[in-house]
Design a protein around this motif. Structure first.
Motif, PDB file in Angstrom:
ATOM      1  N   ALA A  62       0.825  -1.208   0.000  1.00  0.00           N
ATOM      2  CA  ALA A  62       0.000   0.000   0.000  1.00  0.00           C
ATOM      3  C   ALA A  62       0.862   1.262   0.000  1.00  0.00           C
ATOM      4  O   ALA A  62       0.570   2.231  -0.713  1.00  0.00           O
ATOM      5  N   LEU A  63       1.928   1.244   0.795  1.00  0.00           N
ATOM      6  CA  LEU A  63       2.833   2.399   0.812  1.00  0.00           C
ATOM      7  C   LEU A  63       3.569   2.538  -0.517  1.00  0.00           C
ATOM      8  O   LEU A  63       3.770   3.653  -1.020  1.00  0.00           O
ATOM      9  N   GLY A  64       3.975   1.404  -1.087  1.00  0.00           N
ATOM     10  CA  GLY A  64       4.639   1.442  -2.389  1.00  0.00           C
ATOM     11  C   GLY A  64       3.730   2.011  -3.463  1.00  0.00           C
ATOM     12  O   GLY A  64       4.173   2.803  -4.319  1.00  0.00           O
ATOM     13  N   TRP A  65       2.462   1.627  -3.422  1.00  0.00           N
ATOM     14  CA  TRP A  65       1.489   2.166  -4.383  1.00  0.00           C
ATOM     15  C   TRP A  65       1.354   3.681  -4.211  1.00  0.00           C
ATOM     16  O   TRP A  65       1.301   4.426  -5.192  1.00  0.00           O
ATOM     17  N   TYR A  66       1.304   4.116  -2.955  1.00  0.00           N
ATOM     18  CA  TYR A  66       1.135   5.551  -2.689  1.00  0.00           C
ATOM     19  C   TYR A  66       2.329   6.354  -3.210  1.00  0.00           C
ATOM     20  O   TYR A  66       2.163   7.396  -3.860  1.00  0.00           O
TER      21      TYR A  66
END
Length: 309
Positions: A92-96
């Motif tokens: 999720a952080l990588g996507w953000y």
């Protein structure tokens, strides 16, 4: 990615079923275990130890088997949560950071937390999911028996086309591969279909039915918390969802295992007096060694002793 795809209800259910089935099979082939999923041999393993329940020694072995199976399920739940939460957080952080937006928007995140709350229908949905987990184990056992009964391992190994394309050794390896994995494939695919299609069918029919699996719910909660930020950890909404997930895991395991035990009792035609002996022995074990359901018995005894002191 299915989160961003807006489709008709049944198409969405079909895509979700494919996604779940593929993911579960990938978990199987990489040597990991999906928490709460009952092995196909659970009921036969229990039934095999129910032949002399009036014998104290045999009854003790049966209780040991039940405790071992329950403990393995709870450990699998813990392992799944420990793996899913950091993995989902990183994704999720990588996507953000890659796209500048969260995988789950704020409104969806709040809805996710609300849907997982212990104060909502989560316990009912979790118990219902336990039934689906048991049904997937029934499907796995049926397909495994069908595969063996029809000697498909041998049929694949000696099939002319298979031996022509892959050679004799290759065909034999393929046969052994399916013999080893066919039960898992059947269980995982059926579970994926249940988890994907049943909510879609229920929505179409207007029925208040949904599924709650501890592993999937943990991932959903983690994605939502990444979207909402650190402040959300201070809210009751988050902690009620955490409690809901813990209860979800407990009910997933308890209901699925209880169904397997019920099948074992029916298969052995255990009558009411013998059933009472089993239930009484389980209650006594739970009272005397409650932590044995989570730790090996020697370790549980040590922890109990430390707690008392």
């Amino acid at each position: 990615m299915l989160y961003f795809v807006h489709t008709a209800i049944f198409v969405g259910g079909f895509l979700a079923a494919l996604n779940y089935s593929f993911s579960f099979i990938l978990i199987q082939l990489t040597g990991f275990t999906l928490a709460t999923k009952q092995p196909a041999m659970t009921a036969p393993a229990l039934a095999a130890k129910m032949h002399k329940v009036r014998d104290p020694e045999a009854l003790e072995k049966l209780v040991d088997e039940i405790v071992h199976l329950m403990r393995s399920q709870f450990v699998a739940v813990l392992g799944n949560i420990m793996a899913v939460v950091p993995t989902m957080a990183v994704l999720a952080l990588g996507w953000y950071f890659a796209f500048g937006s969260h995988v789950v928007d704020a409104d969806k995140a709040h809805y996710q937390l609300h849907s997982l709350s212990i104060l909502g229908p989560t316990p009912f949905y979790a118990a219902f999911t336990g039934i689906l987990l048991w049904l997937s184990s029934v499907a796995a056992g049926w397909v495994d028996n069908w595969f063996v009964y029809h000697r498909l391992n041998s049929a694949i190994s000696h099939n002319r086309r298979m031996t022509f394309v892959f050679g004799e050794s290759g065909a034999k390896k393929i046969g052994l591969f399916f013999r080893k994995n066919i039960s898992g494939f059947a269980g995982n695919i059926s579970l994926g279909i249940f988890l994907g299609f049943i909510p879609a069918i229920a929505t179409f029919l207007g029925l208040p039915i949904d599924v709650r699996h501890v592993t999937l719910s943990s991932g959903g909660l983690t994605g939502s918390m990444v979207s909402l930020g650190l402040e959300a950890f201070k809210t009751w909404e988050f902690w009620l969802a955490v409690i809901g997930i813990l209860v979800c895991g407990f009910l997933n395991v308890l209901v699925a295992f209880s169904m397997s035990m019920f099948v074992a009792i029916r298969a052995r035609k255990i009558k009411t007096p013998e059933r009472e002996l089993i239930y009484r022995a389980l209650r006594e074990r739970l009272r005397a060694h409650p932590l044995s359901f989570f730790y090996p018995r020697d370790r549980a005894a040590e922890v109990n002793l430390i707690t008392k002191n």
